[in-house]
Write a protein that holds these residues in place. Structure first.
Motif, PDB file in Angstrom:
ATOM      1  N   ARG A  89      31.630  34.584  37.522  1.00 40.30           N
ATOM      2  CA  ARG A  89      32.156  35.929  38.166  1.00 40.30           C
ATOM      3  C   ARG A  89      31.333  35.871  39.409  1.00 40.30           C
ATOM      4  NH1 ARG A  89      29.813  40.183  38.893  1.00 40.30           N
ATOM      5  NH2 ARG A  89      27.801  39.924  37.706  1.00 40.30           N
ATOM      6  N   THR A  90      29.994  35.588  39.459  1.00 33.65           N
ATOM      7  CA  THR A  90      29.144  35.654  40.699  1.00 33.65           C
ATOM      8  C   THR A  90      29.917  34.844  41.730  1.00 33.65           C
ATOM      9  OG1 THR A  90      27.355  36.429  39.422  1.00 33.65           O
ATOM     10  CG2 THR A  90      26.853  35.440  41.506  1.00 33.65           C
ATOM     11  N   ILE A  91      30.102  33.559  41.315  1.00 29.47           N
ATOM     12  CA  ILE A  91      30.682  32.582  42.089  1.00 29.47           C
ATOM     13  C   ILE A  91      31.775  33.126  42.745  1.00 29.47           C
ATOM     14  CG2 ILE A  91      31.726  30.233  42.294  1.00 29.47           C
ATOM     15  CD1 ILE A  91      29.518  29.285  40.358  1.00 29.47           C
ATOM     16  N   ILE A  92      32.797  33.512  41.964  1.00 29.73           N
ATOM     17  CA  ILE A  92      34.065  34.161  42.255  1.00 29.73           C
ATOM     18  C   ILE A  92      33.887  35.211  43.503  1.00 29.73           C
ATOM     19  CG2 ILE A  92      36.260  35.538  41.811  1.00 29.73           C
ATOM     20  CD1 ILE A  92      36.051  33.998  39.058  1.00 29.73           C
ATOM     21  N   ASN A  93      33.026  35.958  43.193  1.00 32.52           N
ATOM     22  CA  ASN A  93      32.558  37.189  44.148  1.00 32.52           C
ATOM     23  C   ASN A  93      32.088  36.532  45.316  1.00 32.52           C
ATOM     24  OD1 ASN A  93      33.537  39.372  42.394  1.00 32.52           O
ATOM     25  ND2 ASN A  93      31.253  39.590  41.709  1.00 32.52           N
ATOM     26  N   ASP A  94      31.465  35.682  45.361  1.00 31.42           N
ATOM     27  CA  ASP A  94      30.635  35.064  46.509  1.00 31.42           C
ATOM     28  C   ASP A  94      31.746  34.141  47.286  1.00 31.42           C
ATOM     29  OD1 ASP A  94      28.391  36.110  46.067  1.00 31.42           O
ATOM     30  OD2 ASP A  94      27.362  34.468  45.257  1.00 31.42           O
ATOM     31  N   TYR A  95      32.642  33.512  46.902  1.00 32.85           N
ATOM     32  CA  TYR A  95      33.764  32.561  47.451  1.00 32.85           C
ATOM     33  C   TYR A  95      34.994  32.951  47.946  1.00 32.85           C
ATOM     34  CZ  TYR A  95      29.467  29.439  47.612  1.00 32.85           C
ATOM     35  OH  TYR A  95      28.265  28.968  47.955  1.00 32.85           O
ATOM     36  N   ALA A  96      35.431  33.841  46.874  1.00 32.25           N
ATOM     37  CA  ALA A  96      36.975  34.347  47.121  1.00 32.25           C
ATOM     38  C   ALA A  96      36.798  35.297  48.175  1.00 32.25           C
ATOM     39  CB  ALA A  96      37.459  34.809  45.602  1.00 32.25           C
ATOM     40  N   THR A  97      37.481  35.099  49.237  1.00 30.41           N
ATOM     41  CA  THR A  97      37.568  35.988  50.424  1.00 30.41           C
ATOM     42  C   THR A  97      38.285  37.102  50.018  1.00 30.41           C
ATOM     43  OG1 THR A  97      38.814  34.663  51.672  1.00 30.41           O
ATOM     44  CG2 THR A  97      36.656  34.528  51.842  1.00 30.41           C
ATOM     45  N   LYS A  98      39.813  36.915  49.660  1.00 33.48           N
ATOM     46  CA  LYS A  98      40.575  37.995  49.336  1.00 33.48           C
ATOM     47  C   LYS A  98      40.542  38.817  48.119  1.00 33.48           C
ATOM     48  CE  LYS A  98      44.138  35.643  51.896  1.00 33.48           C
ATOM     49  NZ  LYS A  98      45.433  34.953  51.959  1.00 33.48           N
ATOM     50  N   GLN A  99      40.784  40.104  48.229  1.00 36.48           N
ATOM     51  CA  GLN A  99      40.520  40.952  47.222  1.00 36.48           C
ATOM     52  C   GLN A  99      41.239  40.696  46.049  1.00 36.48           C
ATOM     53  OE1 GLN A  99      38.017  43.254  46.705  1.00 36.48           O
ATOM     54  NE2 GLN A  99      38.977  43.576  44.790  1.00 36.48           N
ATOM     55  N   GLN A 100      42.652  40.360  46.533  1.00 41.11           N
ATOM     56  CA  GLN A 100      43.535  40.164  45.292  1.00 41.11           C
ATOM     57  C   GLN A 100      43.322  38.820  44.734  1.00 41.11           C
ATOM     58  OE1 GLN A 100      47.660  39.774  46.859  1.00 41.11           O
ATOM     59  NE2 GLN A 100      48.553  39.674  44.831  1.00 41.11           N
ATOM     60  N   THR A 101      42.886  37.683  45.308  1.00 44.95           N
ATOM     61  CA  THR A 101      42.354  36.597  44.969  1.00 44.95           C
ATOM     62  C   THR A 101      41.349  36.724  43.919  1.00 44.95           C
ATOM     63  OG1 THR A 101      42.993  35.325  46.741  1.00 44.95           O
ATOM     64  CG2 THR A 101      41.485  34.334  45.540  1.00 44.95           C
ATOM     65  N   ARG A 102      40.239  37.546  44.187  1.00 42.81           N
ATOM     66  CA  ARG A 102      39.056  37.763  43.401  1.00 42.81           C
ATOM     67  C   ARG A 102      39.666  38.606  42.223  1.00 42.81           C
ATOM     68  NH1 ARG A 102      36.052  38.869  47.904  1.00 42.81           N
ATOM     69  NH2 ARG A 102      36.464  41.133  47.598  1.00 42.81           N
ATOM     70  N   PHE A 103      40.414  39.222  42.247  1.00 45.21           N
ATOM     71  CA  PHE A 103      41.101  40.100  40.949  1.00 45.21           C
ATOM     72  C   PHE A 103      41.917  39.074  40.224  1.00 45.21           C
ATOM     73  CE2 PHE A 103      44.813  41.776  38.794  1.00 45.21           C
ATOM     74  CZ  PHE A 103      44.390  42.829  38.126  1.00 45.21           C
ATOM     75  N   TRP A 104      42.614  38.216  40.504  1.00 38.33           N
ATOM     76  CA  TRP A 104      43.359  37.170  39.771  1.00 38.33           C
ATOM     77  C   TRP A 104      42.574  36.207  38.947  1.00 38.33           C
ATOM     78  CZ3 TRP A 104      47.181  38.813  37.379  1.00 38.33           C
ATOM     79  CH2 TRP A 104      48.113  39.700  37.793  1.00 38.33           C
ATOM     80  N   LEU A 105      41.503  35.871  39.711  1.00 40.03           N
ATOM     81  CA  LEU A 105      40.427  34.744  39.365  1.00 40.03           C
ATOM     82  C   LEU A 105      39.623  35.289  38.210  1.00 40.03           C
ATOM     83  CD1 LEU A 105      39.278  32.868  42.560  1.00 40.03           C
ATOM     84  CD2 LEU A 105      40.785  32.133  40.635  1.00 40.03           C
ATOM     85  N   LYS A 106      39.072  36.574  38.291  1.00 37.78           N
ATOM     86  CA  LYS A 106      38.524  37.350  37.487  1.00 37.78           C
ATOM     87  C   LYS A 106      39.186  37.661  36.074  1.00 37.78           C
ATOM     88  CE  LYS A 106      35.886  40.124  40.157  1.00 37.78           C
ATOM     89  NZ  LYS A 106      35.063  41.191  40.739  1.00 37.78           N
ATOM     90  N   THR A 107      40.371  37.965  36.487  1.00 38.80           N
ATOM     91  CA  THR A 107      41.273  38.400  35.221  1.00 38.80           C
ATOM     92  C   THR A 107      41.527  37.041  34.512  1.00 38.80           C
ATOM     93  OG1 THR A 107      42.542  40.045  36.526  1.00 38.80           O
ATOM     94  CG2 THR A 107      43.653  39.234  34.549  1.00 38.80           C
ATOM     95  N   LEU A 108      41.746  35.899  35.081  1.00 41.19           N
ATOM     96  CA  LEU A 108      41.670  34.707  34.451  1.00 41.19           C
ATOM     97  C   LEU A 108      40.432  34.315  33.743  1.00 41.19           C
ATOM     98  CD1 LEU A 108      43.975  32.564  36.752  1.00 41.19           C
ATOM     99  CD2 LEU A 108      44.860  33.188  34.523  1.00 41.19           C
ATOM    100  N   LEU A 109      39.621  34.673  34.369  1.00 36.08           N
ATOM    101  CA  LEU A 109      38.257  34.328  33.570  1.00 36.08           C
ATOM    102  C   LEU A 109      37.812  35.126  32.467  1.00 36.08           C
ATOM    103  CD1 LEU A 109      35.331  32.982  33.863  1.00 36.08           C
ATOM    104  CD2 LEU A 109      34.577  34.924  35.255  1.00 36.08           C
ATOM    105  N   TYR A 110      38.142  36.367  32.579  1.00 37.27           N
ATOM    106  CA  TYR A 110      37.742  37.306  31.478  1.00 37.27           C
ATOM    107  C   TYR A 110      38.820  36.819  30.251  1.00 37.27           C
ATOM    108  CZ  TYR A 110      35.141  39.999  34.787  1.00 37.27           C
ATOM    109  OH  TYR A 110      34.148  40.235  36.019  1.00 37.27           O
ATOM    110  N   PHE A 111      40.069  36.710  30.579  1.00 35.62           N
ATOM    111  CA  PHE A 111      41.007  36.315  29.485  1.00 35.62           C
ATOM    112  C   PHE A 111      40.601  35.187  28.667  1.00 35.62           C
ATOM    113  CE2 PHE A 111      44.776  34.282  28.112  1.00 35.62           C
ATOM    114  CZ  PHE A 111      45.377  35.589  27.094  1.00 35.62           C
ATOM    115  N   SER A 112      40.078  34.001  29.494  1.00 35.65           N
ATOM    116  CA  SER A 112      39.721  32.792  28.716  1.00 35.65           C
ATOM    117  C   SER A 112      38.492  32.994  28.143  1.00 35.65           C
ATOM    118  CB  SER A 112      39.750  31.749  29.826  1.00 35.65           C
ATOM    119  OG  SER A 112      38.684  31.982  30.599  1.00 35.65           O
TER     120      SER A 112
END
Length: 143
Positions: A89-112
């Motif tokens: 989650r911290t890596i996604i927050n640090d390296y995903a620059t777009k808000q929508q990209t961060r949202f979908w990556l974290k959604t996939l992370l939490y679901f998995s």
């Protein structure tokens, strides 16, 4: 000539919150506890008894017949999963620059992470080595 201003990290929430502090503290505490759990697990499984040659289906069935080892393995599963999820989650927050990209990556992370936690917990607590009545496992004969 003055140095350029340093921007605030993207992982920092806009409003004041203790969430990031609490996750930072969780990472430290879970890391220490995981060291104890993992090295205890390795010691019991590899150093005691016949070592690696004793690890098979019957060995796991015998261990999970004891509630102590079920809770031990459950604690390892949950702490490792939540520790890793928080790090990603911290890596996604640090390296995903777009808000929508961060949202979908974290959604996939939490679901998995949720799926792994649910399935892992079910395996630990519903594991039955005696599905086959003709089983020769010692654990099945004790029941």
């Amino acid at each position: 000539m003055s140095a350029p201003a340093i921007q605030a990290p993207r992982s920092r929430p806009a409003k004041a919150s203790n969430f990031e502090l609490n996750t930072w503290l969780f990472m430290r505490a879970s890391g220490v506890l995981l060291l104890v759990l993992v090295f205890g697990h390795l010691f019991v499984n590899l150093m005691l008894g016949k070592g690696i040659h004793a690890i098979d289906f019957a060995f796991v069935a015998g261990k999970w017949a004891n509630p102590f080892w079920q809770v031990w393995d459950l604690a390892m599963l949950w702490l490792a999963e939540l520790h890793g999820m928080n790090g990603l989650r911290t890596i996604i927050n640090d390296y995903a620059t777009k808000q929508q990209t961060r949202f979908w990556l974290k959604t996939l992370l939490y679901f998995s992470a949720f799926i792994v936690l649910v399935l892992g917990t079910l395996v630990i607590f519903t594991f039955d080595p005696c599905i086959d009545p003709s089983s020769t496992l010692e654990v099945c004969r004790v029941k």
